[in-house]
Scaffold this active site. Structure first.
Site, PDB file in Angstrom:
ATOM      1  N   SER A 174      36.067  26.074 -13.673  1.00 22.20           N
ATOM      2  CA  SER A 174      34.713  26.765 -13.335  1.00 22.20           C
ATOM      3  C   SER A 174      34.346  27.393 -14.608  1.00 22.20           C
ATOM      4  CB  SER A 174      34.788  27.707 -12.243  1.00 22.20           C
ATOM      5  OG  SER A 174      33.773  28.463 -12.000  1.00 22.20           O
ATOM      6  N   TYR A 231      27.936  26.208 -13.969  1.00 22.94           N
ATOM      7  CA  TYR A 231      26.916  26.781 -13.211  1.00 22.94           C
ATOM      8  C   TYR A 231      25.810  27.106 -14.323  1.00 22.94           C
ATOM      9  CZ  TYR A 231      29.730  28.276  -9.300  1.00 22.94           C
ATOM     10  OH  TYR A 231      30.472  28.544  -8.144  1.00 22.94           O
ATOM     11  N   THR A 240      26.867  22.139 -10.271  1.00 19.17           N
ATOM     12  CA  THR A 240      26.656  22.853  -9.302  1.00 19.17           C
ATOM     13  C   THR A 240      25.296  23.276  -9.171  1.00 19.17           C
ATOM     14  OG1 THR A 240      29.073  23.431  -9.014  1.00 19.17           O
ATOM     15  CG2 THR A 240      27.401  24.840  -7.806  1.00 19.17           C
ATOM     16  N   LYS A 263      27.257  18.600  -7.561  1.00 12.26           N
ATOM     17  CA  LYS A 263      27.943  19.110  -6.419  1.00 12.26           C
ATOM     18  C   LYS A 263      27.071  20.175  -5.521  1.00 12.26           C
ATOM     19  CE  LYS A 263      32.382  22.217  -5.927  1.00 12.26           C
ATOM     20  NZ  LYS A 263      31.704  23.323  -5.036  1.00 12.26           N
ATOM     21  N   HIS A 282      30.015  24.629  -0.324  1.00  8.13           N
ATOM     22  CA  HIS A 282      30.646  25.610  -1.118  1.00  8.13           C
ATOM     23  C   HIS A 282      31.627  26.536  -0.187  1.00  8.13           C
ATOM     24  CE1 HIS A 282      29.666  27.279  -4.912  1.00  8.13           C
ATOM     25  NE2 HIS A 282      30.318  28.251  -4.771  1.00  8.13           N
TER      26      HIS A 282
END
Length: 361
Positions: A117, A141, A167, A236, A260
């Site tokens: 991440s 992100y 995402t 995602k 999520h």
């Protein structure tokens, strides 16, 4: 104030995945545990994610001459020992002093995929070096700052990741009451933010971190990431067939069905409830990854039989990390694989492709 967490490094005994949560709660700082465990608002969607698997039944088939199950599969030509992979999640350092380094090692030992991440506690290149040659994806992100997006993607490519996870369901954080009650702020830095010269996230709540995130996603953002990375891009946070088709038409190489883990929109459907309709719309144009609420091997089986190609787990991996480091992570995957193997054999399916052809009722 220093933050203290687990330094355990050993395999863990697992009766069932659900039982790990209480074990971790008893040994972890309350605010950090709450951040990992919680869902949004009343946590209805969080609970539905797991309960929804009860709405479908596996019809066992017999007389098929199956003596063992073969869990091997692949994605984008990458061989995997199991269809169960790690879902990207923030701040593994909350659970263990080695953070994503141990998660990456544990996933590699299990023969499966690790996804890093943006908001990890470990620099993504450090996590890659911890498990050389093992397949890794990078979850971005996206930021309002295009320069930061390019910096992260180039960093991920240098690290050797095999795909980018974009995402799109987290333009802001869901209303999570446990974070508010504990006044939770990240006690550790986020090196991938700091490497660009940004504030490193330490001492901030998740809403403050999301404030720098991109909110105005459009389909052309998929093409931007493909051009920057030269890698497959998986979108995602897809929860509707319409959005899956929009993503594919914009160039997405994979669809990740997820809400999520119930951490964003409470009152939305369980991921498993929407998976079949999304799979029907995708119609095998791209691989489908699924997550949210998976706690049993039969959940993995049902997701594969409903259109998923891979099934990702989030909280269970972090719980295993806290209880046993890299070996604890491997223990979690081993337990899922044990339950899945039993389910497959009793259902009369030898391979993952056989499972995908199974009709649930």
């Amino acid at each position: 104030m220093a933050y203290y967490t687990s330094n355990a490094e050993h395999p863990i005994d697992i009766l069932n995945i659900k039982g790990l949560e209480a074990r971790v709660k008893a040994r972890m700082e309350p605010g950090a545990f709450g951040y990992i465990r919680e869902g949004a608002e009343d946590e209805w969607t969080l609970r539905e994610n797991t309960r929804s698997f009860e709405d479908k039944y596996i019809v066992p088939r017999v007389l098929r001459g199956i003596s063992h199950a073969d869990l091997s599969t692949s994605i984008f030509g990458i061989p995997l020992s199991t269809p169960v992979i790690e879902a990207p999640s923030a701040a593994h350092g909350l659970a263990h002093v080695k953070g994503e380094v141990d998660t990456a090692i544990g996933a590699a030992k299990a023969g499966t995929l690790f996804a890093m991440s943006t908001y990890g506690s470990t620099d993504l290149e450090e996590a890659a070096k911890a498990a050389p040659g093992a397949p890794q994806f990078f979850q971005i992100y996206m930021s309002k700052d295009d320069g930061f997006n390019e910096f992260l993607i180039r960093k991920a490519v240098r690290a050797g990741v095999k795909a980018i996870i974009m995402t799109v369901d987290s333009t802001l954080g869901g209303y999570r009451e446990e974070d508010i009650a504990t006044h939770f702020q990240f006690p550790l830095p986020m090196p991938n933010l700091a490497a660009y010269g940004n504030a490193d996230g330490k001492g901030k709540g998740i809403s403050e971190i999301y404030a720098a995130a991109k909110q105005d996603f459009v389909p052309s953002d998929i093409g931007k990431l493909k051009r920057l990375s030269g890698l497959p891009v998986i979108v995602k946070g897809i929860q509707s067939p319409e959005d899956a088709l929009i993503a594919l038409d914009a160039g997405a190489d994979g669809i990740w069905v997820s809400n999520h883990g119930g951490r964003q929109l409470d009152g939305g459907p369980a991921s498993f409830a929407v998976l079949p309709s999304i799979a029907k719309a995708v119609n095998k144009r791209a691989p489908i990854i699924f997550d949210s609420g998976v706690r049993r091997g039969n959940h993995v089986f049902k997701a594969l039989a409903s259109g998923a190609d891979l099934v990702a787990i989030g909280r269970p991996v972090i719980y295993g990390l806290n209880l046993g480091g890299a070996e604890g992570v491997k223990s979690v995957f081993d337990h899922f694989n044990k339950e899945l193997s039993i389910t497959m054999q009793l259902a009369g399916t030898k391979t993952i492709e056989d499972v995908k052809k199974t009709e649930l009722i």
